[in-house]
Design an enzyme around this catalytic site. Structure first.
Site, mmCIF file in Angstrom:
data_model
loop_
_atom_site.group_PDB
_atom_site.id
_atom_site.type_symbol
_atom_site.label_atom_id
_atom_site.label_comp_id
_atom_site.label_asym_id
_atom_site.label_seq_id
_atom_site.Cartn_x
_atom_site.Cartn_y
_atom_site.Cartn_z
ATOM 1 N N VAL A 76 -18.898 1.258 9.300
ATOM 2 C CA VAL A 76 -19.529 0.602 8.150
ATOM 3 C C VAL A 76 -19.922 -0.807 8.571
ATOM 4 C CG1 VAL A 76 -19.189 -0.204 5.774
ATOM 5 C CG2 VAL A 76 -18.263 2.015 6.483
ATOM 6 N N GLY A 84 -15.602 0.996 -0.287
ATOM 7 C CA GLY A 84 -15.432 2.437 -0.484
ATOM 8 C C GLY A 84 -16.415 3.314 0.276
ATOM 9 N N GLY A 86 -16.807 3.815 3.666
ATOM 10 C CA GLY A 86 -16.188 4.602 4.735
ATOM 11 C C GLY A 86 -15.399 5.780 4.174
ATOM 12 N N LYS A 87 -14.658 5.514 3.107
ATOM 13 C CA LYS A 87 -13.844 6.570 2.480
ATOM 14 C C LYS A 87 -14.741 7.691 1.968
ATOM 15 C CE LYS A 87 -10.416 7.093 -1.204
ATOM 16 N NZ LYS A 87 -9.610 6.351 -2.193
ATOM 17 N N TYR A 117 -7.618 5.720 7.301
ATOM 18 C CA TYR A 117 -7.649 7.187 7.392
ATOM 19 C C TYR A 117 -6.679 7.820 6.391
ATOM 20 C CZ TYR A 117 -10.726 7.457 11.430
ATOM 21 O OH TYR A 117 -11.826 7.401 12.246
#
Ligand code: COA
Length: 141
Positions: A76, A84, A86-87, A117
């Site tokens: 990102v 939020g 990347g999630k 992660y």
């Protein structure tokens, strides 16, 4: 934050290369644009995040489509981190693997990114906690 658009496609190398360089990983690898285009083109599944026409996030899966899938290169743009993105990318990558009933969905994390992660659907593997690799520089020629 401005609206983020998620697109399941391979980005243009001109969009992706600066994002890849933002990680600092290429200080070691020294991949060319041609190398990186080849690597992302050989992905099994890719997700891009755009704000207007700017690529601000990316993630991909390399896989045999049945047994193994590796989630790699979640990136990102530093200006868009902690919103939020990347999630959302990792969740879609996992969802896609599950749609294909891939059994082993894995990622390698550093200490610094383990929290990310964990919050994106992974857990530290109790069965296979030691990531093993062959270290070499890529050699000559
Ligand atoms: C790691 C990275 C992809 C995270 O992307 P991001 O869009 O900033 O992450 P998100 O905003 O989606 O974060 C999701 C959750 O993880 C947490 N989180 C994000 N980065 C974290 C980190 N480095 N350590 C611990 N938790 C983290 C967030 O606080 C958020 O928690 P919440 O759901 O409770 O609010 C991004 O920092 C990055 O591109 N780093 C450089 C490249 C890299 O290291 N990639 C990962 C290895 S391939």
């Amino acid at each position: 934050m401005r609206e983020v658009r998620y697109v399941e496609q391979i980005p243009s190398i001109d969009d992706y290369f600066p994002l890849f360089l933002s990680t600092g990983w290429n200080d070691q690898y020294k991949f060319t644009k041609v190398d990186i285009l080849k690597s992302i083109s050989n992905s099994w599944f890719t997700v891009c995040a755009y704000v207007e026409n700017d690529l601000v996030g990316f993630g991909r899966v390399i896989s045999d489509g049945v047994h193994h899938a590796f989630v790699v290169d979640i990136i990102v743009d530093p200006d868009y981190q902690r919103h939020g993105i990347g999630k959302r990318i990792v969740e879609r990558l996992i969802e896609k693997c599950k749609e294909s009933k891939i059994r082993d969905i894995q990622a390698f994390s550093t200490e610094e990114t383990a929290g990310f992660y964990s919050k994106s659907g992974f857990e530290i593997s109790a069965h296979n906690p030691l990531g093993m690799q062959v270290s070499y520089t890529g050699g000559e020629g």
